[in-house]
Each structure stands twice: as C-alpha cells, then as structure tokens.
Design a protein around this motif. Structure first.
Motif, PDB file in Angstrom:
ATOM      1  N   VAL A 179     -10.292 -44.691  26.616  1.00 39.48           N
ATOM      2  CA  VAL A 179     -11.056 -44.962  25.439  1.00 39.48           C
ATOM      3  C   VAL A 179     -11.663 -43.558  24.471  1.00 39.48           C
ATOM      4  O   VAL A 179     -11.500 -43.636  23.311  1.00 39.48           O
ATOM      5  CB  VAL A 179     -12.538 -45.639  25.834  1.00 39.48           C
ATOM      6  CG1 VAL A 179     -13.615 -45.835  24.732  1.00 39.48           C
ATOM      7  CG2 VAL A 179     -11.961 -47.051  26.415  1.00 39.48           C
ATOM      8  N   ALA A 180     -11.984 -42.585  25.460  1.00 40.10           N
ATOM      9  CA  ALA A 180     -12.134 -41.543  24.718  1.00 40.10           C
ATOM     10  C   ALA A 180     -11.236 -40.784  23.900  1.00 40.10           C
ATOM     11  O   ALA A 180     -11.201 -40.349  22.962  1.00 40.10           O
ATOM     12  CB  ALA A 180     -12.519 -40.194  25.869  1.00 40.10           C
ATOM     13  N   ALA A 181     -10.055 -40.874  24.277  1.00 41.28           N
ATOM     14  CA  ALA A 181      -8.668 -40.151  23.789  1.00 41.28           C
ATOM     15  C   ALA A 181      -8.504 -41.031  22.279  1.00 41.28           C
ATOM     16  O   ALA A 181      -8.369 -40.308  21.400  1.00 41.28           O
ATOM     17  CB  ALA A 181      -7.435 -40.137  24.636  1.00 41.28           C
ATOM     18  N   LEU A 182      -8.580 -42.364  22.433  1.00 41.35           N
ATOM     19  CA  LEU A 182      -8.349 -43.119  21.197  1.00 41.35           C
ATOM     20  C   LEU A 182      -9.602 -42.880  20.389  1.00 41.35           C
ATOM     21  O   LEU A 182      -9.078 -42.484  19.053  1.00 41.35           O
ATOM     22  CB  LEU A 182      -8.240 -44.521  21.485  1.00 41.35           C
ATOM     23  CG  LEU A 182      -8.145 -45.403  20.184  1.00 41.35           C
ATOM     24  CD1 LEU A 182      -6.837 -45.190  19.498  1.00 41.35           C
ATOM     25  CD2 LEU A 182      -8.354 -47.105  20.647  1.00 41.35           C
ATOM     26  N   ARG A 183     -10.512 -42.912  20.468  1.00 45.05           N
ATOM     27  CA  ARG A 183     -11.723 -42.888  19.626  1.00 45.05           C
ATOM     28  C   ARG A 183     -11.849 -41.249  18.963  1.00 45.05           C
ATOM     29  O   ARG A 183     -12.317 -41.078  17.794  1.00 45.05           O
ATOM     30  CB  ARG A 183     -13.028 -43.287  20.070  1.00 45.05           C
ATOM     31  CG  ARG A 183     -13.263 -44.771  20.487  1.00 45.05           C
ATOM     32  CD  ARG A 183     -12.439 -45.605  19.589  1.00 45.05           C
ATOM     33  NE  ARG A 183     -12.512 -46.993  20.259  1.00 45.05           N
ATOM     34  CZ  ARG A 183     -11.721 -48.063  19.508  1.00 45.05           C
ATOM     35  NH1 ARG A 183     -10.976 -47.773  18.309  1.00 45.05           N
ATOM     36  NH2 ARG A 183     -11.506 -49.085  19.926  1.00 45.05           N
ATOM     37  N   GLN A 221      -1.998 -47.416  21.487  1.00 43.57           N
ATOM     38  CA  GLN A 221      -2.886 -46.955  20.403  1.00 43.57           C
ATOM     39  C   GLN A 221      -3.258 -45.513  19.938  1.00 43.57           C
ATOM     40  O   GLN A 221      -3.074 -44.891  19.141  1.00 43.57           O
ATOM     41  CB  GLN A 221      -4.360 -47.672  20.245  1.00 43.57           C
ATOM     42  CG  GLN A 221      -4.332 -49.064  19.517  1.00 43.57           C
ATOM     43  CD  GLN A 221      -5.487 -49.473  19.295  1.00 43.57           C
ATOM     44  OE1 GLN A 221      -6.208 -50.145  20.218  1.00 43.57           O
ATOM     45  NE2 GLN A 221      -6.169 -49.374  18.156  1.00 43.57           N
ATOM     46  N   ALA A 222      -3.582 -44.991  21.254  1.00 40.23           N
ATOM     47  CA  ALA A 222      -3.816 -43.432  21.038  1.00 40.23           C
ATOM     48  C   ALA A 222      -2.884 -42.559  20.824  1.00 40.23           C
ATOM     49  O   ALA A 222      -2.734 -41.800  19.655  1.00 40.23           O
ATOM     50  CB  ALA A 222      -4.467 -43.027  22.487  1.00 40.23           C
ATOM     51  N   LYS A 223      -1.484 -43.147  21.400  1.00 38.52           N
ATOM     52  CA  LYS A 223      -0.545 -42.271  21.152  1.00 38.52           C
ATOM     53  C   LYS A 223       0.106 -42.410  19.624  1.00 38.52           C
ATOM     54  O   LYS A 223       0.594 -41.499  19.305  1.00 38.52           O
ATOM     55  CB  LYS A 223       0.909 -42.622  21.816  1.00 38.52           C
ATOM     56  CG  LYS A 223       0.577 -42.075  23.461  1.00 38.52           C
ATOM     57  CD  LYS A 223       1.796 -42.322  24.175  1.00 38.52           C
ATOM     58  CE  LYS A 223       1.830 -42.327  25.599  1.00 38.52           C
ATOM     59  NZ  LYS A 223       2.921 -43.111  26.284  1.00 38.52           N
ATOM     60  N   LEU A 277     -18.731 -49.355  28.224  1.00 40.04           N
ATOM     61  CA  LEU A 277     -19.881 -48.315  28.115  1.00 40.04           C
ATOM     62  C   LEU A 277     -19.134 -47.029  27.321  1.00 40.04           C
ATOM     63  O   LEU A 277     -19.759 -46.157  26.891  1.00 40.04           O
ATOM     64  CB  LEU A 277     -20.172 -47.730  29.668  1.00 40.04           C
ATOM     65  CG  LEU A 277     -21.349 -46.831  29.768  1.00 40.04           C
ATOM     66  CD1 LEU A 277     -22.768 -47.189  29.311  1.00 40.04           C
ATOM     67  CD2 LEU A 277     -21.523 -46.423  31.370  1.00 40.04           C
ATOM     68  N   ALA A 278     -17.815 -46.608  27.768  1.00 43.55           N
ATOM     69  CA  ALA A 278     -17.333 -45.651  27.149  1.00 43.55           C
ATOM     70  C   ALA A 278     -17.160 -45.766  25.722  1.00 43.55           C
ATOM     71  O   ALA A 278     -17.239 -44.873  25.045  1.00 43.55           O
ATOM     72  CB  ALA A 278     -15.674 -45.419  27.860  1.00 43.55           C
ATOM     73  N   GLU A 279     -17.013 -47.084  25.129  1.00 44.54           N
ATOM     74  CA  GLU A 279     -16.951 -47.379  23.792  1.00 44.54           C
ATOM     75  C   GLU A 279     -18.269 -46.971  23.200  1.00 44.54           C
ATOM     76  O   GLU A 279     -18.386 -46.313  22.213  1.00 44.54           O
ATOM     77  CB  GLU A 279     -16.744 -48.845  23.715  1.00 44.54           C
ATOM     78  CG  GLU A 279     -15.164 -48.984  23.719  1.00 44.54           C
ATOM     79  CD  GLU A 279     -14.254 -48.688  22.561  1.00 44.54           C
ATOM     80  OE1 GLU A 279     -14.401 -47.830  21.655  1.00 44.54           O
ATOM     81  OE2 GLU A 279     -12.955 -49.381  22.374  1.00 44.54           O
ATOM     82  N   ARG A 280     -19.424 -47.485  23.918  1.00 46.17           N
ATOM     83  CA  ARG A 280     -20.614 -46.922  23.431  1.00 46.17           C
ATOM     84  C   ARG A 280     -20.901 -45.433  23.312  1.00 46.17           C
ATOM     85  O   ARG A 280     -21.413 -44.894  22.380  1.00 46.17           O
ATOM     86  CB  ARG A 280     -21.843 -47.681  24.248  1.00 46.17           C
ATOM     87  CG  ARG A 280     -23.172 -47.147  24.108  1.00 46.17           C
ATOM     88  CD  ARG A 280     -24.054 -47.628  25.239  1.00 46.17           C
ATOM     89  NE  ARG A 280     -25.524 -47.170  25.175  1.00 46.17           N
ATOM     90  CZ  ARG A 280     -25.854 -45.981  25.874  1.00 46.17           C
ATOM     91  NH1 ARG A 280     -24.844 -45.254  26.492  1.00 46.17           N
ATOM     92  NH2 ARG A 280     -27.166 -45.689  25.802  1.00 46.17           N
TER      93      ARG A 280
END
Ligand code: FAD
Length: 497
Positions: free
Chosen positions: A19-23, A229-231, A484-487
C-alpha cells in the motif's frame, strides 16, 4: 545499488509495504522496496512456481532442514520430513512459547495465506484500534482496501452443490444444529477461476489443495493486485533476496540503511549501504518489531520510545479438529480456500473459520482455526548475549483462547455425539495452541508511533504494517492491515512530502 540515495525505502513487500509503495509512487515519489524473500516469479524443477500443501519440498520452508507443518501428526504418525535448506516461502519462526508462521517473498503473507478477507464488525472496531475514527475507516478505507485487494464472494448456489465444499456444508449444519451463527466470508481467491477448476477446464490450484506453500493459479496475491499497480507506475523498484539489518540517522540527513544481499542458503553475499530520506517499516509484526527493538537497544535509533516491542498478540489463534460420524464425511476433495465461519464473537469471543483439511483422502474430520478474545500480550526484547530478539510469550497464555473455543466445540460435540481429534498436533493433544498465523503489534499506533504511524523520536521513519495493531482484529487481519495502511499513507502523503 550500494551508495544510492532514494527518496523512500520500504522494508518488506506484504500488505502494509505494498500500500505504501503504490500510494507514494502515485504521489510522484520514487520507491525502493527491499524484500528478504524470493521473487517467486520463476518455475521450479517441476515446472511450477509453488509446491503443493501435501508435498512440501525445497521451496516450502524458510531456512529449515525439516518441515514444521502446522498439523504435525496424522493418525498417530508424525508427518514432518527433511527438506533442503532454502529460502522457501513459509517461515515457521520459533520463539520460546510460540511458533509464528509468516510468508517470505515478494507479496509477504499474501503468498501463503487463506485469502480470507474479513472486515471486522463495526461494533467491534473501537476495541481493535481505539484511536482511529470508525466513520473514516468504514466510509473510506475499508472499501478502498477491499477494492484494491480484489475481494469477492463465493457463488452460494454453486457452493451448495460442489464436492470441494462438502466439508464447509458439514461445518454449517453442525454449527446451526447447536445454535451458532454461521456466516459466509469473502476471499481474494478468484472464485470464478475456482468454478472452472472444479469443472476441470483450467489447471487446478485451490481445488488441488494448494495453499500453505503458495497458489499457482487463482489466488489474487499482492503480486497481482497492489504490487502490479505499483510496478505499473514505473516508480517502484523491488529488490528480492535483500534483508535490511540496520537503519540509523545519516550524517547529511535522512537515514543510512544497511542491507544484506543473501543466497538461497540464507548467507549474505554482500552488504549494501543506501541513504533514504524516508524509511517505511513494513517487515510484518515480527519483522518490524525485531528490527526496531534491536535498533533501539544497540544504539542505532536510541530515540525510539519505550513502547517499541510492546503490545504483541497472537489474534487469539487456536486450532482444533473434530471426528465426525461415518454419515458425515467431509470429502476427499476439499478446496483449500475457506469460505465460511462460525461467528460467535458477541456471545463468546470466538470467530471460528471452518477450515479445510486437504489431505486427498476422506478423513471424516472437521477442522477449525478459531480467532478468540484474549487479554494476553507479549513483549520483544534484545538479548545481547545471543544477538537475537526474544519474545516472552508463554504457551500457557493460550488458555483463554482454548476456553473460548471450547464454548463452541464442546457444545457441538455434545449435540452431535462426537469427540475431538487428538492426533493432529501430537499424541493425545486436542488443541493447536503452539502457533499463530496472525502476529499483530509490537509498534502500536499512537504509542510507539503517532496516530498515523510516524515513529516517535525521528522524523522520516514510519511503521505501516501489522505491528501497529494491538494484538487483535477479532477476525482475520489483512483487510484491517491494508485499510489502516491506506488511511495512514493518505495522511503522510498529504502532510510529509
Ligand atoms: P507481511 O505480509 O508479513 O509482510 C512482511 C514482509 O517483510 C515479508 O515478505 C517478509 O519477508 C519481509 N521482511 C521481514 N523482515 C525483513 C527484513 N529485515 N528485510 C527485508 N524484508 C523483510 N490473514 C487474513 O486476513 N486472512 C487469511 O485467510 C489469512 N490466512 C493466513 C494463513 C497463513 C498460513 C498465514 C501465515 C497467515 C495468514 N493470514 C491471514 C495473516 C496475514 O497473511 C498477515 O496478517 C499479513 O500478511 C501481515 O501483513 P503485513 O503487511 O503486516 O506483513
């Protein structure tokens, strides 16, 4: 590359890290992800990437010479066997009073888990994360996580008819006859694919019992969702077989991160040093807790506060099996993907997954993984004499979980005139109380970190995985870890970039 300078470095490629990498990448930040496990993108000697649950091999265990199967015995026989030492996919990490199972490789736990994608009941949320606003979670971040993970439900009409869910239908019948609420549970396994497996039109994965050591088809692991998605942003680089060993403030600002590149024997080949402006700890509850505990104690990150390493829990995991009568067969073909559970949280503090036991033969066994309410929490500490991080968990701390699970299964046994299986976890041992699949905590939100995962004592260090959650999610944890990671990352992107 050694000597490189990166804006953001993410330790681990599980739910929080993905999640962190994508956002971050979507916000225009270049991200370096570091993963100690394998990439799991290349077929092995048998043409498949992953080994079957019933035939563990060199790919199956993280640096062990003998398997450590969650169910260790069958009908009186120990079933563990020797395997070559290799950086395999499932880590059975042994602490003094508990074995913590974890996924190793690009995708973390999503490679090995049951895919049960459960959003906790809203009424239970304040007990899970007391400082997080439930309106925001249930209005925005749980839906975002469910969409990002590709969560879907089994087609119930199909489920009612197929051989591979006979075990679950027996589980439902017996739960209901004893008056317990039976619920269907969503999953990230592609249920349309499973229908085709069952019909024999595509290669089998869940229906062939693949799970603990990876699914070759059908499972929407993070490699197929968040990480893909992140890649696709072009801003995320993943280095597999690289293990972070140290993070410390860099002289010119940012952080010096030391990384061992390892071989499939687990031995370091080279040590690399990278400077990162921001470091995200996403090594999982145990991985992040171990790193932070060591770095605080050894003086690399002395300003971390005293909450680091505290509040670790097992999500109240306890396993058991029941022996059914001859007229209640559970099926020789069992889909490895659980679709249902007994939800007695409100009355007894238990959410029991009706789990498969995919042995390939009829066993007349019903098998359950219970998630229970338990007050016990462990703590990690640095052991200077061994150079390891210890966890002070005691096996006896599982007793509240056993007591809670008994409120369901003693009643079902009494009603059905059946008994517990005593052969699955040893000889005459009813309860699988030696393990957890759901490590949580060790760097609790709003204690070791601020209310969004910023580590206290340093600016630019974050925790963004299961270690933020204080030991229990009342259900299977990865949807809550993802939400929670998204938030948290939304707040970090808005305020810290
Ligand atoms: P993880 O997914 O554990 O990711 C951490 C990653 O960091 C790993 O890939 C690890 O190799 C890497 N890492 C660790 N240390 C380092 C280091 N020093 N350097 C570099 N990399 C490092 N949950 C559910 O919700 N539903 C289920 O059905 C379910 N079934 C499960 C079945 C099994 C057998 C297991 C083991 C777990 C199951 N879980 C399930 C739990 C779920 O998989 C975990 O809660 C989840 O993966 C935790 O996510 P995370 O982001 O905190 O860390």
């Amino acid at each position: 590359e050694s000597g490189a300078h990166v804006p953001a470095l993410v330790i681990g490629t599980g739910y929080g890290g993905s999640v962190a990498a994508l956002r971050l990448a979507q916000a225009g930040v270049d991200v370096q992800m570091v993963e100690m496990g394998m990439a799991w993108d290349t077929p092995g000697t048998d043409g498949k990437i992953f080994a079957n649950t019933t035939s563990p091999d060199y790919r199956s265990y993280w640096l062990r010479t003998r398997t450590k199967q969650p169910i260790s015995n069958f009908l009186g026989f120990p079933i563990d066997k020797d395997v070559p030492r290799y950086t395999g996919i499932l880590d059975a990490e042994q602490f003094s009073g508990i074995i913590v199972y974890q996924g190793r490789g690009v995708g973390g736990g999503s490679l090995v888990n049951g895919g049960m994608a459960v959003t906790p009941k809203r009424e239970n949320f304040p007990g899970i994360l007391p400082t997080v606003n439930p309106d925001e979670m249930y209005g925005t971040y749980y839906p975002r996580a469910n969409a990002g993970l590709g969560v879907n439900f089994v087609d119930q009409a199909w489920w009612e008819t197929v051989d591979c869910y006979q075990f679950a239908r027996v589980g439902r019948k017996q739960a209901q006859r004893s008056g317990f609420p039976f619920v269907f549970v969503p999953n990230v396994y592609d249920m349309d694919y499973m229908k085709q497996e069952s019909a024999g039109t595509v290669p089998k994965s869940a229906v062939a019992g693949e799970l603990l050591y990876g699914n070759n088809y059908g499972k929407k692991s993070l490699q197929k969702t968040y990480l893909a998605q992140a890649k696709a942003t072009g801003r995320v680089t993943i280095s597999a077989m690289h293990k972070v060993t140290s993070v410390a403030p860099a002289p010119g600002g940012g952080f010096t991160v030391l990384i061992d590149q390892i071989t499939t024997n687990g031995d370091p080949i080279t040590t690399k040093s990278v400077t990162a402006d921001k470091v995200f700890f996403a090594a999982g509850s145990v991985g992040t807790s171990k790193l932070l505990t060591k770095l605080k104690a050894t003086g690399a990150l002395p300003n971390l506060n005293g909450e680091v390493g505290k509040g670790w829990g097992d999500n109240g995991n306890v396993m058991c099996g029941r022996a059914n009568h001859i007229w209640d067969p559970t099926g020789s073909v069992q889909a490895s993907i659980p679709t249902a559970g007994i939800d007695n949280w409100t009355n007894g503090g238990v959410f029991a997954e009706v789990a498969p036991l995919p042995t390939g033969i009829e066993t007349w066994a019903s098998f359950y993984l219970s998630i229970t309410k338990t007050p016990n929490r462990g703590q990690f500490s640095w052991n200077a004499s061994t150079g390891q991080v210890d966890l002070n968990w005691q096996t006896a701390w599982k007793q509240p979980s056993i007591d809670a699970a008994k409120t369901i299964f003693d009643k079902i046994n009494a009603k059905e005139g059946t008994i517990y299986r005593t052969d699955l976890f040893g000889v005459y041992k009813v309860w699988g109380d030696h393990l957890t699949y759901h490590p949580l905590g060790g760097a609790i939100l709003d204690r070791a970190t601020d209310n969004y995962g910023r580590l206290q004592g340093y600016s630019g260090l974050y925790v963004i995985d299961g270690s933020l959650i204080p030991g229990s999610t009342t259900v299977n944890p990865f949807v809550t870890i993802t939400a929670l990671a998204e938030r948290n990352i939304e707040n970090i992107v808005a305020r810290d970039l």
